[in-house]
Write a protein that holds these residues in place. Structure first.
Motif, PDB file in Angstrom:
ATOM      1  N   ARG A  73       0.834  -1.207   0.000  1.00 26.44           N
ATOM      2  CA  ARG A  73       0.000   0.000   0.000  1.00 26.44           C
ATOM      3  C   ARG A  73       0.870   1.259   0.000  1.00 26.44           C
ATOM      4  NH1 ARG A  73      -5.057   0.860   0.730  1.00 26.44           N
ATOM      5  NH2 ARG A  73      -5.479  -1.191   1.584  1.00 26.44           N
ATOM      6  N   ALA A  74       1.889   1.273   0.855  1.00 29.33           N
ATOM      7  CA  ALA A  74       2.779   2.444   0.923  1.00 29.33           C
ATOM      8  C   ALA A  74       3.487   2.662  -0.411  1.00 29.33           C
ATOM      9  CB  ALA A  74       3.799   2.267   2.043  1.00 29.33           C
ATOM     10  N   ALA A  75       3.923   1.592  -1.049  1.00 26.16           N
ATOM     11  CA  ALA A  75       4.610   1.723  -2.338  1.00 26.16           C
ATOM     12  C   ALA A  75       3.665   2.257  -3.412  1.00 26.16           C
ATOM     13  CB  ALA A  75       5.201   0.385  -2.763  1.00 26.16           C
ATOM     14  N   ILE A  76       2.455   1.690  -3.484  1.00 28.80           N
ATOM     15  CA  ILE A  76       1.482   2.126  -4.488  1.00 28.80           C
ATOM     16  C   ILE A  76       1.144   3.602  -4.300  1.00 28.80           C
ATOM     17  CG2 ILE A  76      -0.911   1.867  -5.274  1.00 28.80           C
ATOM     18  CD1 ILE A  76      -0.607  -1.161  -4.617  1.00 28.80           C
ATOM     19  N   GLU A  77       1.030   4.037  -3.059  1.00 23.56           N
ATOM     20  CA  GLU A  77       0.663   5.430  -2.767  1.00 23.56           C
ATOM     21  C   GLU A  77       1.839   6.392  -2.864  1.00 23.56           C
ATOM     22  OE1 GLU A  77      -1.208   4.986   1.064  1.00 23.56           O
ATOM     23  OE2 GLU A  77      -3.169   4.591   0.147  1.00 23.56           O
ATOM     24  N   SER A  78       3.045   5.877  -3.038  1.00 24.17           N
ATOM     25  CA  SER A  78       4.236   6.715  -3.118  1.00 24.17           C
ATOM     26  C   SER A  78       4.217   7.546  -4.406  1.00 24.17           C
ATOM     27  CB  SER A  78       5.482   5.817  -3.089  1.00 24.17           C
ATOM     28  OG  SER A  78       6.654   6.574  -3.145  1.00 24.17           O
ATOM     29  N   PRO A  79       4.462   8.856  -4.305  1.00 28.38           N
ATOM     30  CA  PRO A  79       4.453   9.719  -5.499  1.00 28.38           C
ATOM     31  C   PRO A  79       5.452   9.228  -6.555  1.00 28.38           C
ATOM     32  CG  PRO A  79       4.575  11.031  -3.492  1.00 28.38           C
ATOM     33  CD  PRO A  79       4.767   9.594  -3.084  1.00 28.38           C
ATOM     34  N   GLY A  80       5.002   9.208  -7.789  1.00 28.37           N
ATOM     35  CA  GLY A  80       5.874   8.829  -8.894  1.00 28.37           C
ATOM     36  C   GLY A  80       6.012   7.333  -9.112  1.00 28.37           C
TER      37      GLY A  80
ATOM     38  N   VAL B 170      -5.294  -4.166  -5.387  1.00 29.78           N
ATOM     39  CA  VAL B 170      -5.370  -4.192  -6.848  1.00 29.78           C
ATOM     40  C   VAL B 170      -6.160  -2.986  -7.341  1.00 29.78           C
ATOM     41  CG1 VAL B 170      -6.329  -5.453  -8.834  1.00 29.78           C
ATOM     42  CG2 VAL B 170      -5.054  -6.687  -7.057  1.00 29.78           C
ATOM     43  N   ARG B 171      -7.287  -2.682  -6.697  1.00 26.76           N
ATOM     44  CA  ARG B 171      -8.084  -1.507  -7.083  1.00 26.76           C
ATOM     45  C   ARG B 171      -7.285  -0.220  -6.897  1.00 26.76           C
ATOM     46  NH1 ARG B 171     -12.323  -4.589  -4.979  1.00 26.76           N
ATOM     47  NH2 ARG B 171     -12.124  -3.726  -2.898  1.00 26.76           N
ATOM     48  N   LEU B 172      -6.557  -0.117  -5.789  1.00 27.32           N
ATOM     49  CA  LEU B 172      -5.748   1.070  -5.528  1.00 27.32           C
ATOM     50  C   LEU B 172      -4.679   1.244  -6.608  1.00 27.32           C
ATOM     51  CD1 LEU B 172      -4.933   3.450  -3.686  1.00 27.32           C
ATOM     52  CD2 LEU B 172      -3.494   1.819  -2.418  1.00 27.32           C
ATOM     53  N   ALA B 173      -4.008   0.158  -6.967  1.00 27.67           N
ATOM     54  CA  ALA B 173      -2.975   0.233  -8.003  1.00 27.67           C
ATOM     55  C   ALA B 173      -3.585   0.696  -9.333  1.00 27.67           C
ATOM     56  CB  ALA B 173      -2.284  -1.117  -8.165  1.00 27.67           C
ATOM     57  N   ARG B 174      -4.730   0.139  -9.693  1.00 31.01           N
ATOM     58  CA  ARG B 174      -5.393   0.555 -10.938  1.00 31.01           C
ATOM     59  C   ARG B 174      -5.764   2.028 -10.896  1.00 31.01           C
ATOM     60  NH1 ARG B 174      -8.943  -4.742 -11.365  1.00 31.01           N
ATOM     61  NH2 ARG B 174      -7.512  -5.995 -12.613  1.00 31.01           N
TER      62      ARG B 174
ATOM     63  N   ARG C 225      -4.446   4.409  -9.283  1.00 34.97           N
ATOM     64  CA  ARG C 225      -3.274   5.291  -9.301  1.00 34.97           C
ATOM     65  C   ARG C 225      -2.411   5.082 -10.547  1.00 34.97           C
ATOM     66  NH1 ARG C 225      -2.145   8.296  -4.992  1.00 34.97           N
ATOM     67  NH2 ARG C 225       0.062   8.250  -5.458  1.00 34.97           N
ATOM     68  N   GLY C 226      -2.804   4.146 -11.417  1.00 35.34           N
ATOM     69  CA  GLY C 226      -2.041   3.892 -12.633  1.00 35.34           C
ATOM     70  C   GLY C 226      -0.715   3.195 -12.383  1.00 35.34           C
ATOM     71  N   VAL C 227      -0.638   2.428 -11.304  1.00 37.29           N
ATOM     72  CA  VAL C 227       0.582   1.705 -10.958  1.00 37.29           C
ATOM     73  C   VAL C 227       0.453   0.263 -11.455  1.00 37.29           C
ATOM     74  CG1 VAL C 227       2.009   0.841  -9.046  1.00 37.29           C
ATOM     75  CG2 VAL C 227       1.005   3.137  -8.921  1.00 37.29           C
ATOM     76  N   THR C 228       1.426  -0.184 -12.234  1.00 30.60           N
ATOM     77  CA  THR C 228       1.440  -1.571 -12.679  1.00 30.60           C
ATOM     78  C   THR C 228       1.816  -2.446 -11.493  1.00 30.60           C
ATOM     79  OG1 THR C 228       2.051  -0.946 -14.921  1.00 30.60           O
ATOM     80  CG2 THR C 228       2.511  -3.219 -14.248  1.00 30.60           C
ATOM     81  N   LEU C 229       0.975  -3.418 -11.206  1.00 30.97           N
ATOM     82  CA  LEU C 229       1.197  -4.335 -10.097  1.00 30.97           C
ATOM     83  C   LEU C 229       1.368  -5.735 -10.669  1.00 30.97           C
ATOM     84  CD1 LEU C 229       1.228  -5.099  -7.103  1.00 30.97           C
ATOM     85  CD2 LEU C 229      -1.279  -5.072  -7.151  1.00 30.97           C
ATOM     86  N   ALA C 230       2.507  -6.334 -10.400  1.00 28.55           N
ATOM     87  CA  ALA C 230       2.783  -7.685 -10.890  1.00 28.55           C
ATOM     88  C   ALA C 230       3.150  -8.575  -9.714  1.00 28.55           C
ATOM     89  CB  ALA C 230       3.932  -7.654 -11.900  1.00 28.55           C
ATOM     90  N   VAL C 231       2.689  -9.815  -9.784  1.00 27.74           N
ATOM     91  CA  VAL C 231       3.037 -10.806  -8.769  1.00 27.74           C
ATOM     92  C   VAL C 231       4.148 -11.675  -9.332  1.00 27.74           C
ATOM     93  CG1 VAL C 231       2.185 -12.730  -7.373  1.00 27.74           C
ATOM     94  CG2 VAL C 231       0.721 -10.764  -7.820  1.00 27.74           C
ATOM     95  N   ASN C 232       5.070 -12.027  -8.499  1.00 29.10           N
ATOM     96  CA  ASN C 232       6.256 -12.768  -8.922  1.00 29.10           C
ATOM     97  C   ASN C 232       5.926 -14.229  -9.245  1.00 29.10           C
ATOM     98  OD1 ASN C 232       8.846 -13.518  -9.442  1.00 29.10           O
ATOM     99  ND2 ASN C 232       9.504 -13.514  -7.321  1.00 29.10           N
ATOM    100  N   TYR C 233       5.209 -14.446 -10.335  1.00 28.34           N
ATOM    101  CA  TYR C 233       4.919 -15.794 -10.812  1.00 28.34           C
ATOM    102  C   TYR C 233       5.951 -16.147 -11.880  1.00 28.34           C
ATOM    103  CZ  TYR C 233       0.516 -15.874  -8.313  1.00 28.34           C
ATOM    104  OH  TYR C 233      -0.443 -15.875  -7.329  1.00 28.34           O
TER     105      TYR C 233
END
Length: 185
Positions: free
Chosen positions: A57-64, A85-89, A91-99
């Motif tokens: 959450r802190a990373a997704i909300e981090s500016p830039g 996942v909703r928060l990342a979307r 904020r336009g942050v690409t969120l990937a899981v290490n699969y």
């Protein structure tokens, strides 16, 4: 150009070893300080499961922030993972899981073959895993998704074995899946 800017670990010995190994001058014991001071665009989160959601959450909300590579599980509850996942979307942050298995050449070839109609319609999938639903079985489910079978429901059947999973709170359990398109797993 991409470069490793900083590392973070609350353990001083691990932090020092990592910083030296990767020749990184910026080393932090607190991820919040790293995010504030370095303002990274991309981060990779590898922490104990119970810390994932808070750090994510802190990373997704981090500016830039542009992208986060996260270890699984994203959170300890499906509701909290969905919120992240909703928060990342939002904020336009690409969120990937290490699969990582998803990128293995053999699985890539298999997915291409199946998508091209190489075996016809998938009607059933069967797989086996050990050592926890959140960790190892999640790779199996991700591969099913990669092969074109999106789960729409899941039901635990039998075999619950939290002790045998090797990870507290991560049970090994038989699961029956229903996929979009009618296939079962």
């Amino acid at each position: 150009r991409t470069m490793l800017m900083a590392v973070c670990d609350p353990g001083p010995a691990k932090l020092d070893k990592c910083a030296k190994r990767w020749k990184v001058g910026a080393a932090y014991s607190d991820y919040r300080e790293l995010l504030r001071s370095e303002a990274p665009e991309i981060v990779s989160i590898a922490a104990p499961d119970e810390a994932h959601a808070e750090i994510l959450r802190a990373a997704i909300e981090s500016p830039g922030m542009r992208g986060v590579l996260a270890e699984k599980p994203l959170a300890l509850s499906a509701q909290e993972a969905s919120e992240l996942v909703r928060l990342a979307r939002a904020r336009g942050v690409t969120l990937a899981v290490n699969y990582t298995r998803r990128f293995a050449p053999g699985f890539q070839r298999l997915a291409t073959f199946i998508r091209a109609g190489g075996i016809g319609e998938i009607r059933a999938l069967r797989g086996a895993y050990v050592r926890g639903l959140r960790h190892n079985a999640s790779h199996w489910i991700d591969l099913a998704r990669m092969l074109g079978c999106e789960p729409i429901s899941a039901r635990a059947k039998k075999g619950y074995d939290e002790v045998g999973s090797g990870l507290a709170g991560d049970p090994t359990v038989d699961v029956e899946l229903q996929f979009a398109g009618g296939a079962r797993g």
